[in-house]
Structure formats: structure tokens, C-alpha cells
Design a protein around this motif. Structure first.
Motif, PDB file in Angstrom:
ATOM      1  N   VAL A  49       0.842  -1.192   0.000  1.00 22.59           N
ATOM      2  CA  VAL A  49       0.000   0.000   0.000  1.00 22.59           C
ATOM      3  C   VAL A  49       0.888   1.257   0.000  1.00 22.59           C
ATOM      4  CG1 VAL A  49      -0.237   0.294   2.507  1.00 22.59           C
ATOM      5  CG2 VAL A  49      -2.100   0.960   1.006  1.00 22.59           C
ATOM      6  N   ILE A  50       0.402   2.283  -0.655  1.00 20.73           N
ATOM      7  CA  ILE A  50       1.099   3.569  -0.714  1.00 20.73           C
ATOM      8  C   ILE A  50       0.309   4.565   0.121  1.00 20.73           C
ATOM      9  CG2 ILE A  50       1.765   5.487  -2.227  1.00 20.73           C
ATOM     10  CD1 ILE A  50       1.990   3.335  -4.481  1.00 20.73           C
ATOM     11  N   GLU A  51       1.011   5.267   0.998  1.00 21.59           N
ATOM     12  CA  GLU A  51       0.367   6.299   1.804  1.00 21.59           C
ATOM     13  C   GLU A  51       0.448   7.634   1.072  1.00 21.59           C
ATOM     14  OE1 GLU A  51       2.371   5.848   5.687  1.00 21.59           O
ATOM     15  OE2 GLU A  51       0.463   4.970   6.343  1.00 21.59           O
ATOM     16  N   GLU A  52      -0.677   8.338   1.071  1.00 18.16           N
ATOM     17  CA  GLU A  52      -0.749   9.644   0.428  1.00 18.16           C
ATOM     18  C   GLU A  52      -1.413  10.631   1.384  1.00 18.16           C
ATOM     19  OE1 GLU A  52      -1.488   9.124  -4.117  1.00 18.16           O
ATOM     20  OE2 GLU A  52      -2.754   7.674  -3.058  1.00 18.16           O
ATOM     21  N   TRP A  53      -1.282  11.903   1.066  1.00 15.54           N
ATOM     22  CA  TRP A  53      -1.863  12.991   1.870  1.00 15.54           C
ATOM     23  C   TRP A  53      -2.585  13.886   0.882  1.00 15.54           C
ATOM     24  CZ3 TRP A  53      -2.193  13.599   6.991  1.00 15.54           C
ATOM     25  CH2 TRP A  53      -2.448  14.866   7.513  1.00 15.54           C
ATOM     26  N   LYS A  54      -3.921  13.887   0.922  1.00 17.48           N
ATOM     27  CA  LYS A  54      -4.699  14.621  -0.079  1.00 17.48           C
ATOM     28  C   LYS A  54      -5.706  15.553   0.577  1.00 17.48           C
ATOM     29  CE  LYS A  54      -4.483  10.980  -3.536  1.00 17.48           C
ATOM     30  NZ  LYS A  54      -4.407  11.370  -4.925  1.00 17.48           N
ATOM     31  N   TRP A  55      -6.275  16.386  -0.254  1.00 16.94           N
ATOM     32  CA  TRP A  55      -7.399  17.245   0.131  1.00 16.94           C
ATOM     33  C   TRP A  55      -7.128  18.024   1.407  1.00 16.94           C
ATOM     34  CZ3 TRP A  55      -8.802  11.868  -0.575  1.00 16.94           C
ATOM     35  CH2 TRP A  55      -9.048  11.556  -1.910  1.00 16.94           C
ATOM     36  N   ARG A  56      -5.957  18.619   1.487  1.00 20.50           N
ATOM     37  CA  ARG A  56      -5.584  19.473   2.609  1.00 20.50           C
ATOM     38  C   ARG A  56      -5.665  18.765   3.959  1.00 20.50           C
ATOM     39  NH1 ARG A  56      -7.991  25.299   2.097  1.00 20.50           N
ATOM     40  NH2 ARG A  56      -5.904  26.065   1.822  1.00 20.50           N
ATOM     41  N   GLY A  57      -5.226  17.533   3.997  1.00 17.93           N
ATOM     42  CA  GLY A  57      -5.097  16.897   5.295  1.00 17.93           C
ATOM     43  C   GLY A  57      -5.806  15.585   5.520  1.00 17.93           C
ATOM     44  N   VAL A  58      -6.004  14.803   4.479  1.00 19.55           N
ATOM     45  CA  VAL A  58      -6.667  13.511   4.642  1.00 19.55           C
ATOM     46  C   VAL A  58      -5.679  12.384   4.316  1.00 19.55           C
ATOM     47  CG1 VAL A  58      -8.546  12.004   3.855  1.00 19.55           C
ATOM     48  CG2 VAL A  58      -8.917  14.485   4.036  1.00 19.55           C
ATOM     49  N   GLY A 117      -4.836   2.689  -7.272  1.00 15.62           N
ATOM     50  CA  GLY A 117      -6.009   3.528  -7.050  1.00 15.62           C
ATOM     51  C   GLY A 117      -6.289   3.596  -5.564  1.00 15.62           C
ATOM     52  N   ILE A 118      -7.171   4.483  -5.183  1.00 18.35           N
ATOM     53  CA  ILE A 118      -7.460   4.672  -3.764  1.00 18.35           C
ATOM     54  C   ILE A 118      -8.179   3.450  -3.194  1.00 18.35           C
ATOM     55  CG2 ILE A 118      -8.798   6.019  -2.086  1.00 18.35           C
ATOM     56  CD1 ILE A 118      -8.325   8.474  -3.846  1.00 18.35           C
ATOM     57  N   ILE A 119      -7.653   2.950  -2.089  1.00 23.23           N
ATOM     58  CA  ILE A 119      -8.322   1.893  -1.326  1.00 23.23           C
ATOM     59  C   ILE A 119      -9.284   2.564  -0.352  1.00 23.23           C
ATOM     60  CG2 ILE A 119      -8.038   0.094   0.413  1.00 23.23           C
ATOM     61  CD1 ILE A 119      -5.332  -0.574  -0.896  1.00 23.23           C
ATOM     62  N   CYS A 120      -8.727   3.428   0.512  1.00 20.48           N
ATOM     63  CA  CYS A 120      -9.554   4.082   1.520  1.00 20.48           C
ATOM     64  C   CYS A 120      -8.883   5.335   2.056  1.00 20.48           C
ATOM     65  CB  CYS A 120      -9.879   3.123   2.661  1.00 20.48           C
ATOM     66  SG  CYS A 120      -8.433   2.548   3.574  1.00 20.48           S
ATOM     67  N   THR A 121      -9.661   6.112   2.776  1.00 16.95           N
ATOM     68  CA  THR A 121      -9.165   7.298   3.455  1.00 16.95           C
ATOM     69  C   THR A 121      -9.405   7.131   4.949  1.00 16.95           C
ATOM     70  OG1 THR A 121     -11.286   8.464   3.307  1.00 16.95           O
ATOM     71  CG2 THR A 121      -9.750   8.758   1.473  1.00 16.95           C
ATOM     72  N   GLY A 122      -8.725   7.939   5.728  1.00 20.64           N
ATOM     73  CA  GLY A 122      -8.899   7.915   7.177  1.00 20.64           C
ATOM     74  C   GLY A 122      -9.153   9.312   7.711  1.00 20.64           C
ATOM     75  N   GLU A 123     -10.407   9.696   7.756  1.00 21.37           N
ATOM     76  CA  GLU A 123     -10.773  11.038   8.204  1.00 21.37           C
ATOM     77  C   GLU A 123     -11.077  11.016   9.696  1.00 21.37           C
ATOM     78  OE1 GLU A 123     -13.879  11.832   4.839  1.00 21.37           O
ATOM     79  OE2 GLU A 123     -13.120   9.777   5.050  1.00 21.37           O
ATOM     80  N   GLU A 165      -9.649  -8.256   5.221  1.00 18.32           N
ATOM     81  CA  GLU A 165     -10.232  -8.847   4.017  1.00 18.32           C
ATOM     82  C   GLU A 165     -10.832  -7.757   3.123  1.00 18.32           C
ATOM     83  OE1 GLU A 165     -12.949 -11.857   5.438  1.00 18.32           O
ATOM     84  OE2 GLU A 165     -11.314 -13.158   6.079  1.00 18.32           O
ATOM     85  N   LEU A 166     -11.449  -6.764   3.728  1.00 17.77           N
ATOM     86  CA  LEU A 166     -12.031  -5.653   2.976  1.00 17.77           C
ATOM     87  C   LEU A 166     -10.936  -4.852   2.272  1.00 17.77           C
ATOM     88  CD1 LEU A 166     -14.979  -4.788   2.633  1.00 17.77           C
ATOM     89  CD2 LEU A 166     -14.672  -3.247   4.565  1.00 17.77           C
ATOM     90  N   VAL A 167      -9.839  -4.586   2.961  1.00 10.54           N
ATOM     91  CA  VAL A 167      -8.715  -3.854   2.362  1.00 10.54           C
ATOM     92  C   VAL A 167      -8.136  -4.653   1.196  1.00 10.54           C
ATOM     93  CG1 VAL A 167      -6.347  -3.034   2.760  1.00 10.54           C
ATOM     94  CG2 VAL A 167      -8.149  -2.545   4.434  1.00 10.54           C
ATOM     95  N   ARG A 168      -7.947  -5.952   1.387  1.00  9.43           N
ATOM     96  CA  ARG A 168      -7.409  -6.801   0.311  1.00  9.43           C
ATOM     97  C   ARG A 168      -8.360  -6.826  -0.891  1.00  9.43           C
ATOM     98  NH1 ARG A 168      -6.484 -10.547   4.711  1.00  9.43           N
ATOM     99  NH2 ARG A 168      -4.369 -10.218   5.471  1.00  9.43           N
ATOM    100  N   ALA A 169      -9.651  -6.910  -0.621  1.00 10.27           N
ATOM    101  CA  ALA A 169     -10.641  -6.918  -1.708  1.00 10.27           C
ATOM    102  C   ALA A 169     -10.606  -5.599  -2.474  1.00 10.27           C
ATOM    103  CB  ALA A 169     -12.038  -7.183  -1.150  1.00 10.27           C
ATOM    104  N   ALA A 170     -10.437  -4.494  -1.766  1.00 14.88           N
ATOM    105  CA  ALA A 170     -10.372  -3.184  -2.423  1.00 14.88           C
ATOM    106  C   ALA A 170      -9.128  -3.084  -3.307  1.00 14.88           C
ATOM    107  CB  ALA A 170     -10.383  -2.068  -1.387  1.00 14.88           C
TER     108      ALA A 170
END
Length: 132
Positions: A45-54, A61-67, A117-122
Motif C-alpha cells: 500500500v502507498i500512503e498519500e496525503w490529499k485534500w488538505r489533510g486527509v 487507485g485509492i483503497i480508503c481514506t482515514g478522516e 479482508e475488505l482492504v485486500r478486496a479493495a
């Protein structure tokens, strides 16, 4: 660190570390735990920082965000509506055609196996779509 703006010269991982430390409460602990589970589920997985702080986790492609909000840490899966969720983890953003989310309140228990399992499926879904 005002208005979710952090120095752009830092890596996304360092910015996520800073967010976890800045929160300094159960939300930081929850975000750190979710992050660890995402990395365990998909070591590439690659960590990114988008949308001014997410914080964003991607693999083809995007798996998920952590807001983080006052009362929940929201884990939003970009293509959640297309993912199997036999454990019924999704409890937020259920009305849309694309995204699905999991809201974790203070003290929430994490079904670690189902979440991985959800992360792997994504990631697999993203990989399938990337090849087309």
C-alpha cells in the motif's frame, strides 16, 4: 499545523504520523491502529496525503481514506459499494453508488480479520480495473 495544512516537503507517511500525534487522544490511537491493519493487509500500500489533510491509502487507485472528526474516525472506501462485506462492517455512507464507510466511535471494537479482508478486496478490485 493550522487548518489541516502541513508542510509540503514532508512525506505522506510523516504527515500521517504528525496527524496521529497531533490528535493525541483516542482518535489518534484509532487512526494508528487502522493504519497498521491496512499495512498488514496490503504491504504494498502507498500512503498519500490529499485534500488538505486527509490520509489516503492506495494500491492501483485509492483503497480508503482515514478522516478524523470529533466523534468518529471514518474509514471511507473509494469503491466500497462494489466490495463484498459479509461481516457487515460498512455502517456509513450507505446510500451512494460508489463509496462506503465505516465509522469508528470511541471504544469501538475492530473486527481485524474482516477489515483486512475488505482492504485486500479493495486492492484486488483496483488491480482488476487497472489491467483493463
Amino acid at each position: 499545523m493550522k487548518n489541516n495544512e502541513l508542510p509540503q516537503d514532508q512525506s505522506a507517511s510523516a504527515l500521517i504520523d504528525a496527524r496521529i500525534e497531533e490528535l493525541g487522544d483516542w482518535r489518534g490511537e484509532m487512526l494508528a491502529r487502522l493504519r497498521a491493519l491496512i499495512k498488514e493487509a496490503d504491504p504494498n500500500v502507498i500512503e498519500e496525503w490529499k485534500w488538505r489533510g486527509v490520509p489516503v491509502w492506495s494500491h492501483n487507485g485509492i483503497i480508503c481514506t482515514g478522516e478524523t472528526y470529533k466523534s468518529v474516525v471514518k474509514m471511507t472506501f473509494a469503491k466500497g459499494a462494489s466490495l463484498p462485506d459479509p461481516a457487515g462492517l460498512f455502517n456509513s455512507s450507505l446510500e451512494g453508488n460508489t463509496r462506503r464507510a465505516i465509522d469508528f466511535a470511541e471504544g469501538a471494537q475492530i473486527d481485524e480479520k474482516a477489515l483486512k479482508e475488505l482492504v485486500r478486496a479493495a486492492a484486488l478490485l483496483n488491480g482488476t480495473k487497472a489491467k483493463k
